[in-house]
Scaffold this motif. Structure first.
Motif, PDB file in Angstrom:
ATOM      1  N   VAL A   1      14.459  18.929   1.725  1.00  0.00           N
ATOM      2  CA  VAL A   1      15.330  18.368   1.830  1.00  0.00           C
ATOM      3  C   VAL A   1      15.407  17.699   2.965  1.00  0.00           C
ATOM      4  O   VAL A   1      16.477  16.986   2.417  1.00  0.00           O
ATOM      5  CB  VAL A   1      15.575  19.977   2.540  1.00  0.00           C
ATOM      6  N   LYS A   2      14.372  16.833   3.688  1.00  0.00           N
ATOM      7  CA  LYS A   2      14.614  15.994   4.104  1.00  0.00           C
ATOM      8  C   LYS A   2      14.649  14.391   3.508  1.00  0.00           C
ATOM      9  O   LYS A   2      15.681  14.012   3.960  1.00  0.00           O
ATOM     10  CB  LYS A   2      13.991  15.584   5.410  1.00  0.00           C
ATOM     11  N   THR A   3      14.186  14.626   2.728  1.00  0.00           N
ATOM     12  CA  THR A   3      14.136  13.300   2.410  1.00  0.00           C
ATOM     13  C   THR A   3      15.255  13.295   1.556  1.00  0.00           C
ATOM     14  O   THR A   3      16.628  12.049   0.968  1.00  0.00           O
ATOM     15  CB  THR A   3      13.281  13.293   0.801  1.00  0.00           C
ATOM     16  N   TYR A   4      15.878  14.035   1.201  1.00  0.00           N
ATOM     17  CA  TYR A   4      17.396  14.249   0.259  1.00  0.00           C
ATOM     18  C   TYR A   4      18.877  13.565   1.072  1.00  0.00           C
ATOM     19  O   TYR A   4      20.123  13.003   0.531  1.00  0.00           O
ATOM     20  CB  TYR A   4      17.636  15.081  -0.877  1.00  0.00           C
ATOM     21  N   ARG A   5      18.251  14.558   2.581  1.00  0.00           N
ATOM     22  CA  ARG A   5      18.882  14.191   3.626  1.00  0.00           C
ATOM     23  C   ARG A   5      18.884  12.906   3.821  1.00  0.00           C
ATOM     24  O   ARG A   5      20.033  12.299   5.230  1.00  0.00           O
ATOM     25  CB  ARG A   5      19.392  15.628   4.498  1.00  0.00           C
ATOM     26  N   LYS A   6      18.282  11.926   3.508  1.00  0.00           N
ATOM     27  CA  LYS A   6      17.772  10.160   4.289  1.00  0.00           C
ATOM     28  C   LYS A   6      18.099  10.719   5.208  1.00  0.00           C
ATOM     29  O   LYS A   6      17.601   9.939   6.087  1.00  0.00           O
ATOM     30  CB  LYS A   6      18.621  10.268   4.212  1.00  0.00           C
ATOM     31  N   ILE A   7      16.992  11.721   5.907  1.00  0.00           N
ATOM     32  CA  ILE A   7      16.298  12.295   7.521  1.00  0.00           C
ATOM     33  C   ILE A   7      14.791  11.802   7.736  1.00  0.00           C
ATOM     34  O   ILE A   7      14.323  12.395   8.426  1.00  0.00           O
ATOM     35  CB  ILE A   7      16.970  12.636   8.592  1.00  0.00           C
ATOM     36  N   ALA A   8      14.083  12.036   7.236  1.00  0.00           N
ATOM     37  CA  ALA A   8      12.497  11.599   6.456  1.00  0.00           C
ATOM     38  C   ALA A   8      11.835  10.861   7.068  1.00  0.00           C
ATOM     39  O   ALA A   8      12.684   9.425   8.036  1.00  0.00           O
ATOM     40  CB  ALA A   8      12.068  11.536   5.770  1.00  0.00           C
ATOM     41  N   PRO A   9      10.852  11.032   8.483  1.00  0.00           N
ATOM     42  CA  PRO A   9      10.235   9.863   9.467  1.00  0.00           C
ATOM     43  C   PRO A   9       9.843   9.286   8.102  1.00  0.00           C
ATOM     44  O   PRO A   9       9.660   9.943   7.456  1.00  0.00           O
ATOM     45  CB  PRO A   9       9.189  11.489  10.196  1.00  0.00           C
TER      46      PRO A   9
END
Length: 976
Positions: free
Chosen positions: A623-631
């Motif tokens: 989900v963070k990948t698609y929110r573009k907030i992944a570290p």
């Protein structure tokens, strides 16, 4: 032959007289006797365990009841043994089972003299503890070499376990598979859900009759490649193969149907009170219901098939494969359990590239039914508690297609194996879905639609053609809804927000299908209805709402993109569920709240587990990948997961597929035929039409089952009709039977137990794991928080903090990010947070504080938090005059409370010092915090208390009719 009870009337009358004398001699009250006998039984049985090594099979019963009338109850009744002991000697195996209270026992006898046949004898008799002890003692004595000799030649215990997985045979004799270790994973309405931790396979025939085969050991290794300790679940009292809506719908059956379906079974024990004119078992109105499991999601159905019709159903324990997780959402101290259950289909099951599309019966590969259950944990019964659920499905595209992995390419080409112009296989698949879920069926297709080289688009074009063909024959109100959306294309675009688009789709889907809740709308939602709530679909009933229809999500693998889409739909449904239970004021949840973070972690664990089972690695895109907030560290993890998935698909999937085919009974080893490892393909094993002619094909136009279309939009499986009533086992009980007492079953009040055993479930909590630990922060789990305010960042270990510091250093040296308007991947209030194992924060949303020390810039960390941040004020600053004035008036008001004049005064008078004094006008004589008036006690309560005092002094009250009935049931259940 097993010993039977002697039903002589004289013996039981002697027992009655002796019990009554014991009752009058040693008891000061009825409950003193009950407690005394309970403790005595525990001490006696413990001594028996120590001396004989006996261990019984436990049965868990449920108390999921509806109360249509004051005297008639409807309960689910599922009797299954929760632990198991096998006693053995040279020629027999004896399986001894008991209920949880260890008062009722059953015995199975397995013959060990047959080399290849399975001979099981179940006398279907219920034994008492004394009878079981006498039976085992006689068997031990009769099988010793010499009379009175104690040695290994007699009866001894072979193994202790928690249930039977099943029986399997390869080329020699039969094996029995037992559950030897378990772990509690979730609790639904007092019904425990366990995960299998370890199993044991025992060869049944003895060595003297064993006929060895050279390939037996290889088949055994292949069978054991299915790791039963990896994500296999079972429950003794809750049907995991069905949804919560189905399980609770069964309890809403009309009483007239229950009475007609009740199995009139003769009592197995003699009732010594039948001549006294008291209430008998037939006079009460308690019905127990047991439903047949949905075999599509049962993974040991083939292993139990050989004994299903020859033993009592208490011995049958059905297991599912998939995922089960539970977390606690704490809303101002009110516990709410969020449970996620995923059921993998056992039909056309297999690994990623070896099982694609569908078989000739309409079963698709990688089909998983995901159910999210929300319940108010403060009340655990299904009758008084509040429960809600939402179901969605993922599965491969229902067409004849495959991918050839012999080319060793990362993305093998997609090929259509058979032409299906009339969408026969898709028709069979959607007919199954209409029968189980009702209408509408909504398809969310996430495969690519625009490609330079035609790859995934092949599936989209064929699926559109199949749905278009099938819809032209369905009634307009029940047509299949098709939603195509190229998720990969939107992800690559910097101007598009993937999750915002998914949220729009989720809202429209939940409004069409609705969700299940077992209580009517709350008064606040009726008084102040939300505009979105009035547009909600589903099916309204007097006791709540039903979900009609389901969302079916698919991409090519049904892993990464599908899991993110299902999370967004589940998040939208979770908001409606919380609103229906009166826990939030609007059906809307925002990112970066404790509730959504908890739910996101559940779904990521759910996605990782399913991805490992089907694809061989964890999720690559989260989900963070698609929110573009992944570290930035996530990119290296994604590369490793991709390599792991490729290795698993290329080198180990074939062995895993053989193990699944053998475990599920798709392949049966036969003497004289090719072995499993000699088959060039397993295509004909999963497509039965390649080996024999199937029955007549369905009509190309009327492709559905007539009974299914008749009851739409309701699912046919939940409709009360004659065909569904045949799937139920209804039994009548006395209201004091142990089978329906969920309180005694769950809490065990008469046994010495520990908190570790009773509350052994350790689940994630929003208050402990997500809520900030600083004082003065809003404890609501629905408050949007900053990324560095999460509980996990506060409780992170040293390595996580060092990684966070390194993250900030990288962010400080990196160029400034582009504008939020151009590349924002979340809404205005959304900001990312990371899980504990990632231990880092997003460089886009983390403020970096820089201090100049010489020529270099260093990142400063506040070891000691300022007082204002912790307490909300700075105590070192002086108070203002207004604050001092308010505090002084408060102190004077408290002092005047002690000096209150009891004489008649006006309601409001002004004291000489200028403080207002208030006169109480309520019904209490003293309306303050220092004096209270004791409550009045009614006459009945006073009489009960006085009777209790007299009983302690030896003065006994005469027993009433109800007390005598309770005591009779106790004696009958314990000793007869």
């Amino acid at each position: 032959m097993f010993p039977r009870k002697s039903h002589g009337l004289t013996r039981w009358k002697q027992v009655l007289v002796a019990s009554q004398k014991l009752f009058m001699r040693f008891c000061k009250s009825y409950w003193i006797l009950v407690n005394f006998l309970k403790v005595l039984r525990v001490v006696w049985f413990t001594g028996y365990n120590t001396s004989m090594g006996f261990f019984g099979i436990l049965i868990i019963y449920s108390n999921s009841c509806q109360t249509p009338s004051p005297n008639i109850f409807i309960n689910t009744h599922i009797n299954t043994f929760s632990a198991e002991s096998i006693y053995t000697y040279l020629h027999r195996y004896f399986l001894v089972g008991s209920n949880h209270a260890e008062t009722k026992y059953r015995v199975l006898k397995i013959d060990r003299t047959e080399p290849k046949d399975l001979v099981i004898i179940d006398d279907r008799h219920v034994y008492t503890p004394q009878e079981v002890r006498e039976l085992l003692g006689r068997l031990d004595l009769g099988n010793r070499t010499k009379m009175g000799q104690k040695g290994s030649s007699g009866l001894f215990r072979a193994v202790s376990a928690f249930g039977i997985v099943g029986f399997v045979r390869f080329l020699e004799g039969y094996y029995i598979v037992l559950i030897t270790k378990r772990r509690k994973m979730a609790d639904i309405g007092g019904h425990a859900i366990y995960k299998i931790e370890d199993t044991n396979m025992i060869y049944i025939p003895n060595d003297s009759v064993r006929i060895t085969h050279p390939d037996e050991a290889r088949y055994l290794r292949i069978f054991q490649n299915v790791d039963l300790s990896s994500n296999f679940y079972f429950s003794y009292s809750y049907d995991l193969s069905h949804s919560l809506q189905y399980n609770l719908t069964v309890l809403r059956m009309p009483l007239e149907m229950l009475k007609s379906e009740t199995t009139q079974t003769r009592q197995e024990s003699f009732d010594i009170f039948e001549d006294e004119g008291l209430i008998t078992q037939g006079g009460s109105g308690v019905f127990g219901i047991c439903s047949e499991p949905y075999m599509k999601y049962v993974w040991n159905g083939e292993l139990l098939d050989i004994i299903k019709n020859s033993v009592h159903h208490d011995w049958l324990l059905y297991i599912i494969h998939g995922f089960c997780g539970q977390s606690k959402l704490l809303i101002y101290g009110r516990p709410v359990y969020v449970t996620l259950i995923a059921r993998r289909s056992s039909k056309f099951a297999g690994t990623r590239f070896l099982k694609r599309g569908a078989n000739c019966e309409g079963d698709v590969a990688n089909e998983v039914e995901t159910e999210q259950i929300l319940c108010d944990a403060s009340v655990m019964s299904f009758t008084a508690g509040s429960y809600s659920s939402y179901v969605q499905v993922r599965g491969s595209v229902p067409l004849y297609w495959s991918q050839d992995i012999s080319t060793m390419m990362p993305k093998p080409p997609i090929t259509l194996d058979q032409a299906d112009p009339f969408a026969h296989v898709a028709a069979l698949h959607f007919d199954q879905m209409l029968q189980r879920f009702g209408s509408p069926i909504i398809i969310l297709n996430l495969v690519k639609e625009r490609e330079k080289r035609k790859h995934e688009r092949i599936l989209s074009e064929e699926l559109v053609a199949a749905v278009t063909y099938l819809n032209q024959f369905l009634p307009p109100e029940h047509t299949i809804i098709y939603i195509p959306w190229d998720m990969a294309k939107y992800t690559k675009s910097k101007l598009c927000n993937v999750l915002d688009r998914l949220n729009v789709i989720a809202e429209s889907v939940v409004k069409k299908t609705g969700f299940f809740v077992n209580r009517p709308d709350s008064y606040c939602s009726i008084l102040r209805p939300d505009e979105k709530w009035n547009e909600l679909g589903g099916y309204l009933i007097p006791t709540g709402r039903l979900q009609t229809g389901v969302l079916r999500t698919n991409c090519v693998d049904c892993l990464d993109r599908t899991n993110t889409a299902q999370f967004m739909v589940g998040k939208c449904a979770l908001a409606y569920q919380l609103y229906s239970l009166g826990l939030i004021d609007k059906p809307n949840l925002q990112f970066d709240t404790d509730a959504v973070r908890l739910f996101e972690e559940l779904y990521e664990d759910h996605g990782d587990t399913l991805s490992l089972q089907y694809g061989g690695s964890q999720l690559v895109h989260r989900v963070k990948t698609y929110r573009k907030i992944a570290p930035w560290t996530q990119h290296s993890k994604d590369i490793m997961q991709t390599l792991s998935r490729y290795y698993s698909n290329a080198f180990s999937d074939a062995d895993r597929q053989d193990a699944i085919n053998l475990f599920l009974g798709v392949f049966h080893p036969t003497e004289g035929k090719p072995h499993l490892w000699e088959l060039p393909t397993d295509f004909y094993l999963h497509h039965k039409n390649t080996m024999r002619l199937l029955p007549t094909r369905r009509s190309y136009t009327y492709w559905w089952t007539p009974e299914v279309i008749k009851y739409l939009p309701l699912p046919y499986d939940e409709v009360i009709c004659a065909a569904n009533l045949k799937k139920l086992i209804v039994k009548k009980f006395h209201k004091y039977e142990e089978e329906i007492d969920i309180h005694n079953e769950f809490f065990r009040p008469y046994e010495l137990s520990s908190f570790d055993d009773t509350f052994c479930l350790a689940m994630t909590s929003s208050a402990r794991d997500f809520m900030p630990k600083t004082v003065g922060i809003d404890p609501s789990p629905f408050t949007v928080r900053k990324p560095d305010e999460t509980g996990k960042s506060v409780l992170g270990n040293k390595s996580n903090r060092e990684e966070a510091v390194l993250q900030r250093k990288t962010a400080a040296s990196a160029p400034p990010p582009p504008s939020e308007e151009a590349v924002s991947s979340s809404s205005e209030d959304d900001s990312g947070t990371d899980r504990e194992e990632e231990g880092s924060v997003s460089q886009r949303s983390t403020p970096v504080k820089m201090t100049d020390t010489g020529d270099s810039a260093k990142v400063t960390e506040n070891v000691v938090q300022p007082m204002k941040e912790v307490y909300g004020i700075n105590l070192s600053d002086g108070l203002s005059e207004d604050d001092l004035s308010i505090y002084s008036r408060f102190v004077q008001l408290g002092q005047s409370q002690h000096k209150q004049d009891k004489s008649n005064q006006p309601l409001c008078s002004r004291c000489p010092d200028g403080v207002i004094k208030l006169t109480p006008i309520s019904a209490f004589s003293q309306d303050n915090i220092y004096e209270v008036q004791p409550p009045r006690v009614d006459r009945k309560s006073t009489e009960i208390f006085q009777a209790h005092i007299q009983a302690s002094q030896g003065v006994m009250q005469p027993l009433g009719k109800e007390d005598t009935s309770v005591y009779r049931e106790y004696i009958r259940n314990r000793y007869l």
